[in-house]
Design a protein around this motif. Sequence first.
Motif, PDB file in Angstrom:
ATOM      1  N   LYS A  31       1.497  -1.464  -0.032  1.00  0.00           N
ATOM      2  CA  LYS A  31       0.326   0.011  -0.410  1.00  0.00           C
ATOM      3  C   LYS A  31       0.593   1.052  -0.169  1.00  0.00           C
ATOM      4  N   SER A  32       0.546   2.322  -0.926  1.00  0.00           N
ATOM      5  CA  SER A  32       1.272   2.982  -0.697  1.00  0.00           C
ATOM      6  C   SER A  32       0.353   4.767  -0.862  1.00  0.00           C
ATOM      7  N   SER A  33       0.838   5.651  -0.515  1.00  0.00           N
ATOM      8  CA  SER A  33      -0.122   7.342  -0.939  1.00  0.00           C
ATOM      9  C   SER A  33       0.835   8.254  -0.910  1.00  0.00           C
ATOM     10  N   ILE A  34       0.198   9.062  -1.891  1.00  0.00           N
ATOM     11  CA  ILE A  34       1.360  10.496  -2.255  1.00  0.00           C
ATOM     12  C   ILE A  34       1.425  11.406  -0.459  1.00  0.00           C
ATOM     13  N   LEU A  35       2.668  11.437  -0.779  1.00  0.00           N
ATOM     14  CA  LEU A  35       3.090  12.308   0.818  1.00  0.00           C
ATOM     15  C   LEU A  35       3.189  13.947   0.457  1.00  0.00           C
ATOM     16  N   VAL A  36       3.812  13.867  -0.880  1.00  0.00           N
ATOM     17  CA  VAL A  36       4.618  15.156  -1.299  1.00  0.00           C
ATOM     18  C   VAL A  36       3.405  15.674  -2.864  1.00  0.00           C
ATOM     19  N   PRO A  37       3.215  15.976  -3.043  1.00  0.00           N
ATOM     20  CA  PRO A  37       2.223  16.591  -3.614  1.00  0.00           C
ATOM     21  C   PRO A  37       2.815  17.482  -5.023  1.00  0.00           C
ATOM     22  N   ALA A  38       1.938  16.600  -5.972  1.00  0.00           N
ATOM     23  CA  ALA A  38       2.877  17.236  -7.558  1.00  0.00           C
ATOM     24  C   ALA A  38       3.252  17.984  -7.923  1.00  0.00           C
ATOM     25  N   ALA A  39       4.417  18.930  -8.110  1.00  0.00           N
ATOM     26  CA  ALA A  39       4.015  20.196  -8.603  1.00  0.00           C
ATOM     27  C   ALA A  39       3.968  20.062 -10.062  1.00  0.00           C
ATOM     28  N   ALA A  40       3.733  21.380 -10.836  1.00  0.00           N
ATOM     29  CA  ALA A  40       3.583  21.247 -11.858  1.00  0.00           C
ATOM     30  C   ALA A  40       4.975  20.670 -12.967  1.00  0.00           C
ATOM     31  N   GLN A  41       4.223  20.276 -14.144  1.00  0.00           N
ATOM     32  CA  GLN A  41       5.551  19.340 -15.089  1.00  0.00           C
ATOM     33  C   GLN A  41       6.530  19.903 -15.432  1.00  0.00           C
ATOM     34  N   GLY A  42       7.602  19.722 -14.476  1.00  0.00           N
ATOM     35  CA  GLY A  42       9.111  19.691 -15.292  1.00  0.00           C
ATOM     36  C   GLY A  42       9.311  21.263 -14.259  1.00  0.00           C
ATOM     37  N   ALA A  43       8.946  21.725 -13.373  1.00  0.00           N
ATOM     38  CA  ALA A  43       8.852  22.805 -12.625  1.00  0.00           C
ATOM     39  C   ALA A  43       9.748  21.759 -11.131  1.00  0.00           C
ATOM     40  N   LYS A  44       9.674  20.935 -10.695  1.00  0.00           N
ATOM     41  CA  LYS A  44      10.559  20.010  -9.733  1.00  0.00           C
ATOM     42  C   LYS A  44      10.969  18.723 -10.395  1.00  0.00           C
ATOM     43  N   ALA A  45      11.596  17.897 -10.025  1.00  0.00           N
ATOM     44  CA  ALA A  45      11.871  16.326 -10.073  1.00  0.00           C
ATOM     45  C   ALA A  45      12.810  15.856  -9.027  1.00  0.00           C
ATOM     46  N   ALA A  46      12.231  15.066  -8.680  1.00  0.00           N
ATOM     47  CA  ALA A  46      12.537  14.204  -7.141  1.00  0.00           C
ATOM     48  C   ALA A  46      13.435  12.554  -7.776  1.00  0.00           C
ATOM     49  N   LEU A  47      14.375  12.745  -7.465  1.00  0.00           N
ATOM     50  CA  LEU A  47      15.306  11.452  -7.920  1.00  0.00           C
ATOM     51  C   LEU A  47      15.450  10.555  -6.250  1.00  0.00           C
ATOM     52  N   GLY A  48      17.173  10.845  -6.499  1.00  0.00           N
ATOM     53  CA  GLY A  48      16.985   9.864  -4.951  1.00  0.00           C
ATOM     54  C   GLY A  48      16.526  10.812  -3.940  1.00  0.00           C
ATOM     55  N   VAL A  49      16.603  10.011  -2.773  1.00  0.00           N
ATOM     56  CA  VAL A  49      15.713  10.188  -1.883  1.00  0.00           C
ATOM     57  C   VAL A  49      16.605   9.619  -0.442  1.00  0.00           C
ATOM     58  N   PHE A  50      16.745  10.021   0.238  1.00  0.00           N
ATOM     59  CA  PHE A  50      16.971   9.211   1.939  1.00  0.00           C
ATOM     60  C   PHE A  50      16.550  10.660   3.480  1.00  0.00           C
ATOM     61  N   VAL A  51      16.092   9.530   3.926  1.00  0.00           N
ATOM     62  CA  VAL A  51      16.078  10.105   5.127  1.00  0.00           C
ATOM     63  C   VAL A  51      16.973  10.331   6.263  1.00  0.00           C
TER      64      VAL A  51
END
Length: 345
Positions: free
Chosen positions: A76-96
């Motif tokens: 199960k999963s859900s969106i934690l951080v909403p999407a920005a407009a296409q191309g306005a942001k990107a999310a590649l590698g992640v780390f907590v």
Amino acid sequence: MTRVARTTAALALVTGAIAVGVVSAAPHFPARIDFPPNPNTGAPWAAEGVFGKGHTFWAGDTTNGAILKGDVRTGKSSILVPAAAQGAKAALGVFVDHWNRLWVAGGGAPTGLTERHTFVYDADTGALIKDILLTSAVGFGIINDVTVTKHAAYLTNTNAATSPQANVLFKVPLGKHGEIGTPTMVPIPFFGGNGIEATKNGKTLYAVSLTLGTYYKIDAKTGETVEIPLTENGNPATAPRGDGLILRGHTLYSVLNLPNAAFPGMCGDIVKIKLHDHGTTGEIVDHLNSAADPLVNPATADLFGKYIYVVRRNSAAPPAPPCTTAGVTPVERWLTRIDKHGEED
């Protein structure tokens, strides 16, 4: 990009900030975890980076900066951080990090600009804590992966050979209580940096050049860098197209982003590398994959107990045999479960 999972059995089930995108309810660590559609376009979620802590995973969308949070026990999963407009942001590698903050490698967005960012969010609520401008100079590639110690965050820059001024790691120093400092650049002697990991004490970094297929040990304080030669069965060996890394003790797992035209006949793989001689040499001791769901263009991965979950990405056009995506929707992405000991259930 990618990471060392810290398995904590007492972690509770994931609760997402936005109750959309629930994709699976299969218990007991499903063999495949699907991503929800892109909330902007309905296209497949453009996953690249994944990070695990306990049973929880976080995965970004490279096209809009959205972050998914899920549970590998249930899928199960859900969106934690909403999407920005296409191309306005990107999310590649992640780390907590140690302060439960989610660091995100910001790719090359915003589209058409030279700015390069890392974003820091609350790992539970998705609230933006800080948008950090790493550089606005010309010639940098994409901010690809991130690892965080108690003293600093380190981010790789996948630059080209034609921009040697961008042969750097970005370092964001952290105070005693996690205070975020001003980013600096640490010169390194290679280009095309991608996956990065840190030892538990934070003194040593391991990184890979996606372009060169070479691996490096880096002193986190001085930036001194040593290339790590690889062997397999006593012979010199290569592990090309290294993308995400996982470090556990003296073992380094590298996700090979294959197939690729430069390496005909080679398929996606995870190689298990035993580090010797204080981490300055490496021995390939195993190849991990899934017979039921062979890896195609895998990117990053993380450990969850006995399992590795890896982001696999199908190409727009199926690669040549033996790396086939027959019967699979092009460009679809999901998490594939692999036993870290190379054993099938």
